[in-house]
Design an enzyme around this catalytic site. Structure first.
Site, mmCIF file in Angstrom:
data_model
loop_
_atom_site.group_PDB
_atom_site.id
_atom_site.type_symbol
_atom_site.label_atom_id
_atom_site.label_comp_id
_atom_site.label_asym_id
_atom_site.label_seq_id
_atom_site.Cartn_x
_atom_site.Cartn_y
_atom_site.Cartn_z
ATOM 1 N N GLU A 103 0.849 -1.194 0.000
ATOM 2 C CA GLU A 103 0.000 0.000 0.000
ATOM 3 C C GLU A 103 0.883 1.242 0.000
ATOM 4 O O GLU A 103 1.031 1.926 1.008
ATOM 5 C CB GLU A 103 -0.917 -0.009 1.226
ATOM 6 C CG GLU A 103 -1.976 -1.093 1.186
ATOM 7 C CD GLU A 103 -2.931 -1.006 2.362
ATOM 8 O OE1 GLU A 103 -2.628 -0.277 3.334
ATOM 9 O OE2 GLU A 103 -3.972 -1.672 2.324
ATOM 10 N N SER A 130 -3.558 2.928 0.557
ATOM 11 C CA SER A 130 -4.244 2.907 1.837
ATOM 12 C C SER A 130 -5.279 4.024 1.856
ATOM 13 O O SER A 130 -4.933 5.191 1.824
ATOM 14 C CB SER A 130 -3.244 3.092 2.975
ATOM 15 O OG SER A 130 -3.905 3.131 4.219
#
Length: 233
Positions: A103, A130
């Site tokens: 992420e 994210s």
């Protein structure tokens, strides 16, 4: 426009986002990528997607980073020429490249744009992100750059077209240029920090098919197809 496409576009103005969801993008850079349509905020739509001649279409200059470290190191470099019509791109962050598809495709504009009130730019990458942002975040690009996917062929300054009507992302290059770059591409040297990284990289598939360890797909429904392993204690 098909009803399904109309429904996705309509969700831009739905305060409850009843039709919110993810769409699969494709184009001449990749086979598939994922984007959440209704995350796009009103300010971004007003600035970049409201041209009556080309509604829901954005064109901008690619700004290519070789990974999250490169992004953090260079995003404030004025020589990059990041402007409102730019598309920051992080590559080499997929299942093989990172490894593990981390992420790390979280990007914001440089301070020079933030001070002018430009808080979001379209972003793209072969890793994950994210959370979400107010602009089109095109993630999970497959195939990834590390195995020769289209992001590997991009250069800073290339023109990118993101068409939310057709769910297409294309690089706008002269005929034959993309093929020439592909012929000249060489796979990067990937350094494995552990034996597990080497094993994982040798077996993992692409995000478009789930980023599974490919040999493991031969062992689905293992009890039914192979029986139970012998007890080992």
């Amino acid at each position: 426009m098909p009803d399904g496409d109309r429904e996705v576009i309509r969700c831009y103005d739905d305060p409850l986002q009843n039709a919110a969801g993810y769409v699969v993008m494709s184009g001449n850079l990749f086979d598939s990528a994922v984007m959440k349509m209704c995350v796009i905020d009103q300010d971004f739509r007003r600035r970049f997607l409201s041209n009556p001649e080309r509604p829901n279409v954005f064109e901008g200059k690619a700004i290519v980073f070789e990974g999250p470290e490169d992004y953090h190191h260079r995003i404030e470099d004025p020589d990059l020429g990041v402007v409102e019509q730019s598309v920051p791109i992080i590559r080499n962050c997929g299942p093989v490249g990172y490894p593990g598809s981390a992420e790390v495709v979280n990007m914001q504009p440089p301070a020079s744009l933030l001070k002018r009130g430009v808080m979001t730019l379209p972003t793209m990458g072969d890793g994950r992100q994210s959370g979400t942002s107010g602009s089109p975040s095109i993630l999970n690009v497959s195939p990834e750059a590390a195995v020769g996917g289209g992001l590997a062929l991009l250069q800073t300054g290339d023109r990118i077209r993101i068409d939310l009507n057709t769910r297409k992302v294309d690089v706008l290059l002269p005929q034959g240029e993309l093929e020439a770059r592909r012929a000249a591409w060489r796979a990067p040297r990937l350094v494995n920090m552990t034996p597990w990284e080497e094993i994982y990289r040798s077996m993992v598939g692409q995000l478009g098919t789930g980023a599974c360890l490919e040999p493991a797909t031969l062992y689905l429904n293992v009890i039914e197809t192979r029986g139970e392993s012998r007890n080992n204690h």
